[in-house]
Write an enzyme that holds these catalytic residues in place. Structure first.
Site, PDB file in Angstrom:
ATOM      1  N   ARG A   1      -2.942  17.652 -10.418  1.00  0.00           N
ATOM      2  CA  ARG A   1      -2.931  17.077  -9.068  1.00  0.00           C
ATOM      3  C   ARG A   1      -3.682  15.737  -8.972  1.00  0.00           C
ATOM      4  NH1 ARG A   1      -3.502  22.712  -7.773  1.00  0.00           N
ATOM      5  NH2 ARG A   1      -1.575  23.484  -6.835  1.00  0.00           N
TER       6      ARG A   1
ATOM      7  N   ASN B   1       8.774  -6.654  -0.767  1.00  0.00           N
ATOM      8  CA  ASN B   1      10.065  -6.308  -1.353  1.00  0.00           C
ATOM      9  C   ASN B   1      11.111  -7.413  -1.181  1.00  0.00           C
ATOM     10  OD1 ASN B   1       9.468  -3.612  -2.294  1.00  0.00           O
ATOM     11  ND2 ASN B   1       9.399  -3.000  -0.147  1.00  0.00           N
TER      12      ASN B   1
ATOM     13  N   GLU C   1       8.669 -13.093  -9.637  1.00  0.00           N
ATOM     14  CA  GLU C   1       7.811 -12.398  -8.673  1.00  0.00           C
ATOM     15  C   GLU C   1       6.758 -13.335  -8.076  1.00  0.00           C
ATOM     16  OE1 GLU C   1       7.972  -9.474  -7.355  1.00  0.00           O
ATOM     17  OE2 GLU C   1       9.162  -8.180  -8.670  1.00  0.00           O
TER      18      GLU C   1
ATOM     19  N   HIS D   1      17.457  -4.432  -6.563  1.00  0.00           N
ATOM     20  CA  HIS D   1      17.510  -3.048  -7.026  1.00  0.00           C
ATOM     21  C   HIS D   1      18.943  -2.539  -7.116  1.00  0.00           C
ATOM     22  CE1 HIS D   1      13.092  -1.865  -5.901  1.00  0.00           C
ATOM     23  NE2 HIS D   1      13.179  -2.563  -7.022  1.00  0.00           N
TER      24      HIS D   1
ATOM     25  N   GLU E   1       2.875   1.318   2.762  1.00  0.00           N
ATOM     26  CA  GLU E   1       4.103   0.636   3.192  1.00  0.00           C
ATOM     27  C   GLU E   1       4.676   1.204   4.486  1.00  0.00           C
ATOM     28  OE1 GLU E   1       8.297  -0.320   1.144  1.00  0.00           O
ATOM     29  OE2 GLU E   1       6.578  -0.797  -0.116  1.00  0.00           O
TER      30      GLU E   1
ATOM     31  N   ARG F   1       3.532  -4.111   4.385  1.00  0.00           N
ATOM     32  CA  ARG F   1       3.655  -4.141   2.925  1.00  0.00           C
ATOM     33  C   ARG F   1       5.102  -4.321   2.481  1.00  0.00           C
ATOM     34  NH1 ARG F   1       0.898  -0.299  -1.799  1.00  0.00           N
ATOM     35  NH2 ARG F   1       2.149  -1.171  -3.488  1.00  0.00           N
TER      36      ARG F   1
ATOM     37  N   LYS G   1      -1.166 -10.022  -3.068  1.00  0.00           N
ATOM     38  CA  LYS G   1      -0.756  -8.620  -3.036  1.00  0.00           C
ATOM     39  C   LYS G   1      -1.911  -7.718  -2.599  1.00  0.00           C
ATOM     40  CE  LYS G   1       1.927  -5.055  -5.199  1.00  0.00           C
ATOM     41  NZ  LYS G   1       2.836  -4.670  -6.296  1.00  0.00           N
TER      42      LYS G   1
ATOM     43  N   LYS H   1       1.856   1.686  -6.451  1.00  0.00           N
ATOM     44  CA  LYS H   1       3.198   2.273  -6.434  1.00  0.00           C
ATOM     45  C   LYS H   1       3.537   2.732  -7.847  1.00  0.00           C
ATOM     46  CE  LYS H   1       5.920   0.106  -2.751  1.00  0.00           C
ATOM     47  NZ  LYS H   1       7.111  -0.735  -2.517  1.00  0.00           N
TER      48      LYS H   1
ATOM     49  N   HIS I   1      14.194  -7.651  -3.379  1.00  0.00           N
ATOM     50  CA  HIS I   1      14.369  -6.387  -4.083  1.00  0.00           C
ATOM     51  C   HIS I   1      15.522  -5.548  -3.541  1.00  0.00           C
ATOM     52  CE1 HIS I   1      10.515  -7.639  -5.588  1.00  0.00           C
ATOM     53  NE2 HIS I   1      10.397  -6.578  -6.345  1.00  0.00           N
TER      54      HIS I   1
ATOM     55  N   HIS J   1      14.137  -6.887 -14.453  1.00  0.00           N
ATOM     56  CA  HIS J   1      13.790  -6.766 -13.040  1.00  0.00           C
ATOM     57  C   HIS J   1      13.650  -8.122 -12.348  1.00  0.00           C
ATOM     58  CE1 HIS J   1      12.125  -5.078  -9.401  1.00  0.00           C
ATOM     59  NE2 HIS J   1      11.043  -5.815  -9.530  1.00  0.00           N
TER      60      HIS J   1
END
Length: 356
Positions: A121, A245, A185, A252, A237, A241, A227, A143, A248, A265
């Site tokens: 956990r 993206n 980026e 994506h 997010e 936030r 960031k 993330k 993206h 990417h």
């Protein structure tokens, strides 16, 4: 050394940025970890270059070290890899106060972070990013996750590291394509948050591509600052936030559609940034001069701005699965001026119009 702090109260952590810090990480980790038992997760490319250097640094500072090597590439970013690594954590005897160190690019960091979040956990997690893209983006902010066949990063969590160690010296071993992917980026940060950063990249792109140390360290630090500031205000997010993206949504979809083999990417994000800027132009959020500057900078960075022979309707179908979407509405991050962006509902017709 430069230090950028990510302010998340009880989950705050530093980003150390230096040339050659890899050999000294063992010394720093003593103040960030609760025990001396560590598992390094890396990939088949990075292990040949830097695993022994990191292991020696840890061993010389009293750590008990094991390592696990995954196959390099996006194809490893799946639940089967996570399952195997969780079983290895148990086999190596990791406990709740043990730690995982991610040594690699974004794929390694995302996988290792998810394993850290799941094992018992949650155990301690350290990021040692070895690509420019990971150093400026994926290693910061917590993330973590893996892909499903239906889409990118569909299984994941928010799980913050205890520290991030950015060694600019490792960038010398990257091929130029990976450098360009990282620059993509950084350009994103300039478009959404910092006009002066965008201008700096425009004025220095040749030296940046040639990895001028001073200029690259400036870009890494400024990207981490941007960031970190956004993440500290919205860790999970729920609001602002999501501007991180930018590019993206389409990116994506293109990655998934091409099964992560045609574009890395940063390349897919570059394509996404250009088409999102075209939507912004059509809405009159930006003018044609700014769109031209965005396109010219991407081209000067040797990044793609066209999705090639892909089917635009298949791209749209991929966009419909984007994690930002809410209540059946497609959400897009769009530039709204120099160094500024916001999140908007965008219609299918608008998307298809710019993809023509």
């Amino acid at each position: 050394m430069e230090i950028v702090n990510v302010d998340l109260k009880d989950y705050s952590y530093p980003i150390y940025i230096s040339n050659g810090i890899l050999k000294d990480i063992g010394l720093y980790l003593k103040k960030h970890l609760r025990s001396n038992m560590v598992l390094i997760i890396t990939d088949s490319n990075v292990s040949e270059l830097y695993l022994s250097r990191l292991e020696n640094s840890l061993l010389n500072n009293g750590f008990i070290v094991n390592h696990s090597i995954i196959k390099a590439g996006e194809e490893s970013k799946n639940l089967d890899t996570v399952k195997r690594l969780l079983e290895e954590c148990f086999k190596f005897g990791l406990l709740r106060d043990s730690a995982i160190v991610a040594l690699g690019g974004g794929v390694v960091g995302d996988i290792a972070g998810l394993v850290s979040a799941l094992f018992m956990r949650g155990i301690d997690f350290i990021q040692v990013p070895t690509t420019l893209l990971a150093q400026v983006d994926s290693s910061v902010g917590g993330k973590v996750g893996v892909n499903l066949k239906e889409g990118k990063n569909m299984a994941g969590a928010f799980y913050q590291p205890k520290a991030v160690f950015v060694d600019t010296d490792v960038l010398k071993s990257l091929d130029k394509r990976e450098i360009r992917g990282g620059i993509s980026e950084i350009i994103k940060y300039g478009i959404i948050k910092d006009e002066s950063l965008f201008n700096f990249i425009e004025s220095n792109i040749k030296e940046i591509l040639d990895l001028d140390d001073e200029k690259v360290r400036h870009l890494i630090k400024r990207s981490c600052e941007i960031k970190s500031d956004v993440v500290s205000k919205d860790e999970k997010e729920s609001s602002i936030r999501a501007v991180l993206n930018y590019g993206h949504t389409i990116g994506h979809a293109i990655e998934s559609l091409t099964k992560y083999k045609k574009y890395i990417h940063g390349e897919a994000v570059a394509i996404g940034m250009y088409y999102a800027a075209k939507i912004a132009l059509n809405r009159k959020y930006i003018d044609i001069d700014y769109l031209s500057r965005i396109r010219s900078l991407l081209v000067a960075s040797e990044l793609p701005v066209d999705y090639g022979n892909l089917d635009k309707y298949e791209i749209l179908e991929g966009i419909k699965h984007d994690k930002k979407n809410r209540e059946g509405k497609i959400k897009f991050v769009l530039p709204v001026g120099y160094g500024d962006a916001d999140i908007f509902d965008v219609s299918e017709e608008e998307i298809l119009n710019v993809l023509n």
